[in-house]
Design an enzyme around this catalytic site. Structure first.
Site, PDB file in Angstrom:
ATOM      1  N   MET A  58     -14.337  -8.735   4.159  1.00 42.61           N
ATOM      2  CA  MET A  58     -15.102  -8.468   2.936  1.00 42.61           C
ATOM      3  C   MET A  58     -16.519  -8.112   3.357  1.00 42.61           C
ATOM      4  O   MET A  58     -17.247  -8.966   3.853  1.00 42.61           O
ATOM      5  CB  MET A  58     -15.089  -9.690   2.016  1.00 42.61           C
ATOM      6  CG  MET A  58     -13.725  -9.926   1.384  1.00 42.61           C
ATOM      7  SD  MET A  58     -13.688 -11.368   0.297  1.00 42.61           S
ATOM      8  CE  MET A  58     -14.740 -10.853  -1.045  1.00 42.61           C
TER       9      MET A  58
ATOM     10  N   SER B 156     -14.968   1.903   3.546  1.00 48.80           N
ATOM     11  CA  SER B 156     -14.347   0.591   3.721  1.00 48.80           C
ATOM     12  C   SER B 156     -13.177   0.669   4.718  1.00 48.80           C
ATOM     13  O   SER B 156     -13.017  -0.193   5.584  1.00 48.80           O
ATOM     14  CB  SER B 156     -13.870   0.073   2.356  1.00 48.80           C
ATOM     15  OG  SER B 156     -13.384  -1.229   2.468  1.00 48.80           O
TER      16      SER B 156
ATOM     17  N   LEU C 253     -13.837 -15.228  -9.152  1.00 45.24           N
ATOM     18  CA  LEU C 253     -13.589 -13.864  -8.651  1.00 45.24           C
ATOM     19  C   LEU C 253     -14.850 -13.143  -8.190  1.00 45.24           C
ATOM     20  O   LEU C 253     -14.780 -12.004  -7.725  1.00 45.24           O
ATOM     21  CB  LEU C 253     -12.906 -13.026  -9.744  1.00 45.24           C
ATOM     22  CG  LEU C 253     -11.497 -13.486 -10.141  1.00 45.24           C
ATOM     23  CD1 LEU C 253     -11.023 -12.731 -11.373  1.00 45.24           C
ATOM     24  CD2 LEU C 253     -10.505 -13.284  -8.986  1.00 45.24           C
TER      25      LEU C 253
ATOM     26  N   HIS D 149       0.839  -1.208   0.000  1.00 46.30           N
ATOM     27  CA  HIS D 149       0.000   0.000   0.000  1.00 46.30           C
ATOM     28  C   HIS D 149       0.876   1.260   0.000  1.00 46.30           C
ATOM     29  O   HIS D 149       0.366   2.363   0.191  1.00 46.30           O
ATOM     30  CB  HIS D 149      -0.893   0.038   1.241  1.00 46.30           C
ATOM     31  CG  HIS D 149      -1.931  -1.035   1.293  1.00 46.30           C
ATOM     32  ND1 HIS D 149      -2.734  -1.343   0.230  1.00 46.30           N
ATOM     33  CD2 HIS D 149      -2.309  -1.866   2.304  1.00 46.30           C
ATOM     34  CE1 HIS D 149      -3.563  -2.320   0.582  1.00 46.30           C
ATOM     35  NE2 HIS D 149      -3.314  -2.658   1.825  1.00 46.30           N
TER      36      HIS D 149
ATOM     37  N   MET E  60     -15.645 -15.308  -3.437  1.00 42.26           N
ATOM     38  CA  MET E  60     -14.438 -14.967  -2.671  1.00 42.26           C
ATOM     39  C   MET E  60     -14.780 -14.762  -1.194  1.00 42.26           C
ATOM     40  O   MET E  60     -13.982 -15.062  -0.323  1.00 42.26           O
ATOM     41  CB  MET E  60     -13.752 -13.728  -3.259  1.00 42.26           C
ATOM     42  CG  MET E  60     -12.901 -14.076  -4.486  1.00 42.26           C
ATOM     43  SD  MET E  60     -11.970 -12.682  -5.159  1.00 42.26           S
ATOM     44  CE  MET E  60     -10.939 -12.177  -3.789  1.00 42.26           C
TER      45      MET E  60
HETATM   46  S1  PPS Z   1      -6.812  -4.348   2.043  1.00 38.96           S
HETATM   47  O1  PPS Z   1      -6.996  -4.811   3.447  1.00 38.96           O
HETATM   48  O2  PPS Z   1      -6.446  -2.923   2.013  1.00 38.96           O
HETATM   49  O3  PPS Z   1      -5.896  -5.170   1.273  1.00 38.96           O
HETATM   50  O4  PPS Z   1      -8.282  -4.469   1.419  1.00 38.96           O
HETATM   51  P1  PPS Z   1      -8.622  -4.559  -0.138  1.00 38.96           P
HETATM   52  O5  PPS Z   1      -8.556  -5.957  -0.564  1.00 38.96           O
HETATM   53  O6  PPS Z   1      -7.839  -3.549  -0.880  1.00 38.96           O
HETATM   54  O7  PPS Z   1     -10.126  -4.037  -0.192  1.00 38.96           O
HETATM   55  C1  PPS Z   1     -11.193  -4.663   0.454  1.00 38.96           C
HETATM   56  C2  PPS Z   1     -12.458  -4.219  -0.257  1.00 38.96           C
HETATM   57  O8  PPS Z   1     -12.539  -4.916  -1.521  1.00 38.96           O
HETATM   58  C3  PPS Z   1     -13.745  -5.665  -1.554  1.00 38.96           C
HETATM   59  N1  PPS Z   1     -13.606  -6.900  -2.353  1.00 38.96           N
HETATM   60  C4  PPS Z   1     -14.311  -7.154  -3.461  1.00 38.96           C
HETATM   61  N2  PPS Z   1     -15.224  -6.430  -4.119  1.00 38.96           N
HETATM   62  C5  PPS Z   1     -15.811  -6.996  -5.212  1.00 38.96           C
HETATM   63  N3  PPS Z   1     -15.521  -8.250  -5.649  1.00 38.96           N
HETATM   64  C6  PPS Z   1     -14.612  -9.009  -5.022  1.00 38.96           C
HETATM   65  N4  PPS Z   1     -14.341 -10.237  -5.462  1.00 38.96           N
HETATM   66  C7  PPS Z   1     -13.949  -8.460  -3.868  1.00 38.96           C
HETATM   67  N5  PPS Z   1     -13.011  -8.932  -3.009  1.00 38.96           N
HETATM   68  C8  PPS Z   1     -12.817  -7.960  -2.089  1.00 38.96           C
HETATM   69  C9  PPS Z   1     -14.032  -5.941  -0.072  1.00 38.96           C
HETATM   70  O9  PPS Z   1     -15.342  -6.361   0.137  1.00 38.96           O
HETATM   71  C10 PPS Z   1     -13.702  -4.590   0.535  1.00 38.96           C
HETATM   72  O10 PPS Z   1     -14.678  -3.589   0.231  1.00 38.96           O
HETATM   73  P2  PPS Z   1     -15.939  -3.244   1.146  1.00 38.96           P
HETATM   74  O11 PPS Z   1     -16.568  -2.035   0.502  1.00 38.96           O
HETATM   75  O12 PPS Z   1     -15.445  -2.945   2.524  1.00 38.96           O
HETATM   76  O13 PPS Z   1     -16.842  -4.426   1.090  1.00 38.96           O
END
Ligand code: PPS
Length: 324
Positions: A282, A164, A252, A134, A257
């Site tokens: 998630m 988030s 995906l 990051h 997931m």
């Molecule tokens: S981290 O901890 O910073 O690495 O988190 P990161 O993976 O960047 O972000 C987490 C958010 O991504 C969403 N997410 C997804 N969205 C759509 N489809 C898929 N497959 C998916 N996988 C992870 C996850 O739900 C988090 O978002 P929010 O809005 O909190 O749900």
């Protein structure tokens, strides 16, 4: 090389603002600007030898880095890129943790009790390595720029990212406070990894560099198939046939997931870190969670901050993310 200033925050461990001192960084970053003015909020234990070790990380010819501001879709992209780089090895993807297949470079400075220092873990990974970070452009290992290693950058609109991030840092015990304070602290660069906008805009302005693949979470939600085709070309892997594409798209999907313990880190973090009982790694996985989770006032504050920052670059939020 680095200048660091300590910071009063609501994080549950000491934080600093780190910036590159001197103009050496201009020699290896493709974008010429005063990089020493860019700051990044990081755990105090990042400053000093850890920062120097990240800077000096030896990269390999076939390395791929997934770089994001936190909560912008990192895990989703890691899973996608890992599968493309590993001949769609669904068997392994469904039996080993995403965070073990793709190591988080600076994780040791955030999480307690890791079995191994995260830089050592990166050094011990077999090739081809997929490394998550990051960190903003100016703090990434300099070899990444000097040797033009492949970087996949995922950006997400600021309001969803704020929502988030708040749930994540609050639920995982990294930060304690209410949502209003979080929004103010995000804008005022007092939250882990901020400044958000410089992180995003610097990569946006470098998006045409041949070794950078810039994509948004919103694009991935709109047309993941197209992103997969473009990413396959960027990574130099064979394009997928219709059946492979369908299998990958299924794997995906947010719901798939979310129900896999290997990609949804909720269970692993509950076992290994001090996260709250209702913590969800998630959560919703949508574009526009800000619409029912931010107050009118929070939204207005964030929009005004965004418009002001982007005006200096002649940009609007929709230029990067489209209509939300
Ligand atoms: S981290 O901890 O910073 O690495 O988190 P990161 O993976 O960047 O972000 C987490 C958010 O991504 C969403 N997410 C997804 N969205 C759509 N489809 C898929 N497959 C998916 N996988 C992870 C996850 O739900 C988090 O978002 P929010 O809005 O909190 O749900």
């Amino acid at each position: 090389m680095f200048a660091c200033e300590s910071l009063e925050t609501s994080a549950t461990f000491p934080m600093v603002r780190l910036r590159c001192a001197g103009d050496a960084v201009n020699a290896w970053l493709p974008l010429q600007q005063d990089w020493s003015s860019r700051i990044c909020v990081l755990p105090e234990r990042y400053s000093g030898s850890f920062a120097n070790r990240v800077d000096a990380l030896q990269t390999r010819q076939d390395d791929v880095f997934v770089v994001t501001f936190m909560k912008c879709g990192t895990t989703w992209m890691q899973e996608l890129a890992w599968l493309l780089l590993n001949q769609l090895d669904f068997k392994r993807a469904n039996s080993s943790y995403a965070m073990e297949r793709s190591i988080f470079l600076e994780y040791s400075t955030i999480a307690a009790n890791l079995p191994m220092d995260s830089i050592d873990a990166c050094n011990q990974m077999p090739s081809p390595r997929l490394i998550k970070s990051h960190l903003p452009a100016q703090l990434l290992p300099r070899q990444l720029w000097q040797q033009k290693r492949k970087i996949i950058y995922v950006a997400r609109n600021p309001k969803d990212c704020v929502v988030s991030s708040f749930h994540f840092v609050n639920g995982s015990g990294l930060w304690k406070g209410d949502f209003d304070t979080f929004v103010d602290d995000f804008i005022n660069n007092k939250i882990l990894y901020t400044s958000y906008w410089t992180h995003i805009v610097d990569f946006w302005r470098m998006r045409h560099e041949p070794h950078i693949f810039f994509v948004t979470y919103e694009q991935m939600k709109r047309d993941l198939k197209q992103v997969i085709e473009q990413l396959s070309a960027f990574l130099g892997v064979n394009s997928l046939n219709a059946q492979q594409m369908e299998q990958l798209l299924q794997h995906l999907k947010f719901d798939n997931m979310k129900q896999s313990k290997y990609t949804n880190l909720t269970g692993l973090l509950k076992e290994t870190q001090n996260v709250s009982a209702d913590f969800e790694f998630m959560r919703r996985g949508i574009v526009g969670s800000f619409k029912d989770e931010l107050s009118v006032e929070q939204r207005q504050k964030l929009d005004a901050w965004t418009a002001e920052f982007l005006s200096a670059y002649n940009l609007k939020e929709s230029d990067i993310f489209g209509q939300l």
